[in-house]
Design an enzyme around this catalytic site. Sequence first.
Site, PDB file in Angstrom:
ATOM      1  NE  ARG A  15     -12.126  12.894 -31.168  1.00  0.00           N
ATOM      2  CZ  ARG A  15     -12.153  12.611 -29.976  1.00  0.00           C
ATOM      3  NH1 ARG A  15     -10.910  12.387 -29.557  1.00  0.00           N
ATOM      4  NH2 ARG A  15     -12.977  12.647 -29.181  1.00  0.00           N
ATOM      5  CE  LYS A  65      -4.335   8.508 -25.203  1.00  0.00           C
ATOM      6  NZ  LYS A  65      -5.023   8.685 -23.915  1.00  0.00           N
ATOM      7  CG  PHE A 108     -16.790  12.499 -27.717  1.00  0.00           C
ATOM      8  CD1 PHE A 108     -16.640  13.711 -26.916  1.00  0.00           C
ATOM      9  CD2 PHE A 108     -16.125  11.433 -27.317  1.00  0.00           C
ATOM     10  CE1 PHE A 108     -15.550  13.826 -26.128  1.00  0.00           C
ATOM     11  CE2 PHE A 108     -14.831  11.750 -26.599  1.00  0.00           C
ATOM     12  CZ  PHE A 108     -14.692  12.793 -25.973  1.00  0.00           C
ATOM     13  CG  PHE A 159      -7.719  15.858 -25.805  1.00  0.00           C
ATOM     14  CD1 PHE A 159      -7.840  15.250 -27.159  1.00  0.00           C
ATOM     15  CD2 PHE A 159      -8.083  15.242 -24.549  1.00  0.00           C
ATOM     16  CE1 PHE A 159      -8.305  14.127 -27.083  1.00  0.00           C
ATOM     17  CE2 PHE A 159      -8.617  13.771 -24.830  1.00  0.00           C
ATOM     18  CZ  PHE A 159      -8.729  13.240 -26.109  1.00  0.00           C
ATOM     19  CB  THR A 160     -12.548  15.638 -25.444  1.00  0.00           C
ATOM     20  OG1 THR A 160     -11.484  14.687 -25.368  1.00  0.00           O
ATOM     21  CG2 THR A 160     -12.850  15.608 -26.785  1.00  0.00           C
ATOM     22  CG  ASP A 204      -1.386  16.174 -23.341  1.00  0.00           C
ATOM     23  OD1 ASP A 204      -0.914  15.402 -22.973  1.00  0.00           O
ATOM     24  OD2 ASP A 204      -2.661  16.227 -23.323  1.00  0.00           O
ATOM     25  CE1 TYR A 246      -4.072   2.087   0.453  1.00  0.00           C
ATOM     26  CE2 TYR A 246      -2.300   3.323   1.643  1.00  0.00           C
ATOM     27  CZ  TYR A 246      -3.730   3.303   0.889  1.00  0.00           C
ATOM     28  OH  TYR A 246      -4.564   4.048   0.947  1.00  0.00           O
TER      29      TYR A 246
HETATM   30  O1  PLI Z   1      -7.708   8.621 -21.688  1.00  0.00           O
HETATM   31  P1  PLI Z   1      -6.748   9.486 -20.528  1.00  0.00           P
HETATM   32  O2  PLI Z   1      -7.690   9.877 -19.545  1.00  0.00           O
HETATM   33  O3  PLI Z   1      -5.727   8.400 -20.098  1.00  0.00           O
HETATM   34  O4  PLI Z   1      -5.944  10.626 -21.239  1.00  0.00           O
HETATM   35  C1  PLI Z   1      -6.569  11.816 -21.554  1.00  0.00           C
HETATM   36  C2  PLI Z   1      -5.720  12.310 -22.556  1.00  0.00           C
HETATM   37  C3  PLI Z   1      -5.195  13.657 -22.592  1.00  0.00           C
HETATM   38  N1  PLI Z   1      -4.405  14.334 -23.503  1.00  0.00           N
HETATM   39  C4  PLI Z   1      -4.268  13.532 -24.868  1.00  0.00           C
HETATM   40  C5  PLI Z   1      -3.734  14.454 -25.648  1.00  0.00           C
HETATM   41  C6  PLI Z   1      -5.248  12.509 -25.058  1.00  0.00           C
HETATM   42  O5  PLI Z   1      -4.928  12.061 -26.407  1.00  0.00           O
HETATM   43  C7  PLI Z   1      -5.770  11.931 -24.184  1.00  0.00           C
HETATM   44  C8  PLI Z   1      -6.781  10.664 -24.394  1.00  0.00           C
HETATM   45  N2  PLI Z   1      -7.174  10.335 -25.538  1.00  0.00           N
HETATM   46  C9  PLI Z   1      -7.830   9.400 -26.027  1.00  0.00           C
HETATM   47  C10 PLI Z   1      -8.650   8.538 -25.172  1.00  0.00           C
HETATM   48  C11 PLI Z   1      -7.915   9.344 -27.629  1.00  0.00           C
HETATM   49  O6  PLI Z   1      -8.552   8.513 -27.917  1.00  0.00           O
HETATM   50  O7  PLI Z   1      -7.267  10.044 -28.162  1.00  0.00           O
END
Ligand code: PLI
Length: 473
Positions: free
Chosen positions: A386, A261, A453, A127-128, A218, A75
């Site tokens: 998008r 990513k 979306f 970004f969303t 980011d 933990y």
């Molecule tokens: O999906 P998260 O919560 O791990 O990360 C959010 C996020 C933040 N910044 C950027 C540039 C992203 O592309 C992003 C998440 N992107 C997704 C889920 C996508 O499908 O592009």
Amino acid sequence: MARQKRSWAEPYRIKMVEPIRMTTRKHRENAIRTAGYNTFLLRSDDVYIDLLTDSGTSAMSDNQWAGLMLGDEAYAGSRSFYHLEEAVADIYGYPELVPTHQGRGAEHILSQILIKPGDVIPGNMYFTTTRFHQEYAGGEFVDIIIDEAHDATSTHPFKGNVDLDKLRTVIADAGAARIPYISVETNVNMAGGQPLSMANLRETYALCRQHGILLMLDATRALENAWFIQQREPGYAKRSVREILLEICSYSDGATVSSKKDNLVNIGGFLALRDPELARRARGLLVAFEGLQTYGGMSGRDMEALSRGIYEMVETDDHVRARVGQVEYLGNKLIAAGVPVALPIGGHGVFLNAQAMLPHIPQEQFPAQSLAAALYVDSGVRSMERGVVSAGRDPKTGENRHPRLELVRLTIPRRVYTQAHMDVVAESVEAVYAERDKIRGLTMTYEPEDLRFFQARFEPVSVTEVLPPRSRS
Ligand code: PLI
């Protein structure tokens, strides 16, 4: 003597496979209707080639899987946390690590510690989830990306660049005191996976320092941005992506990262900072919203796989070369077939220009959403809208935002699909393009209040609502 051509190939071989299955057209017509014409609401079992996202969909290496077995699930004070802290300091250069369950967890904490109601946060395109958290904390996002980023046909090599004049204007209008930080995204997702140049980032950082404003990256796709800098920016051709990535981060005060990513894991993320005092405040929220400071939102094994993924992505340049090479392979095939795609081809996906492909569908009838549904029905390939649906509504006026980019993203997961899969995707896009006149627009039948979306539902417009096709010149 002419040099012999040598193609790139994946720097790995495949040790385990996961079966996928093709379905019938009838099955897919039924599935997309049940999903309200929203590809997010499809079941993955009904999908053949899944290009919804590159997020959390990477294949891990044998070394990462081995790391899962070695995760320390304590933990407090987990060994795996210290491995991760070391990896982030080594590869990204930030001394303070705040581990979160994924990128939006980091965005939440960063926004809550820095933004006050009435603040303004300039950024190189929204970004969303990032904008959601900025607005949720009472701030207002202002777009300061160069104009070329909003033009799918511009071939500018660094469409992710900050427009410094736009930034100066925002600072003059709002005043530096109302700008807690500027938010700079690497390889800008909504612009089509487009990089910013090192020179632009360096200048942006210098301007921020001059005004006492923080610059937060980011860095979710900073590796892919580093690759494009190596390929396109004078002076970087002989530098490794590892060195370039570290230099990118040196022009910032911290970063939010979705590790789903570049970092080659299925879950995880972090907020990384330089200032120990800011990190102390972030950890205060971390323990309330995510978990203890030495795991945040991740299990020990998640952190172990993540630290290995961070090292692996930069071990040599071959990984990113093959990753972006595969995206370009698909993009170039579509360009050769005359399909309108956003240019230049981005780092994580090929973005179909739905507006150019479907000029008979007005933006009010969601051309990109309609195209994504049509592509799924044709072949079981899942993509993502998008465009106007993703852009949502302006919180002040309640009106739909109308982005100039109305795109369908074919996002390539890392190390998952082969060149043959890319060929099938290209064939399907070409087939849908050939029959584009038959695609109808959609009406929204359910609209969630936030990040619509993900869960919105649609149905095809009735035949009487369909506008006459405009002539194509
Ligand atoms: O999906 P998260 O919560 O791990 O990360 C959010 C996020 C933040 N910044 C950027 C540039 C992203 O592309 C992003 C998440 N992107 C997704 C889920 C996508 O499908 O592009």
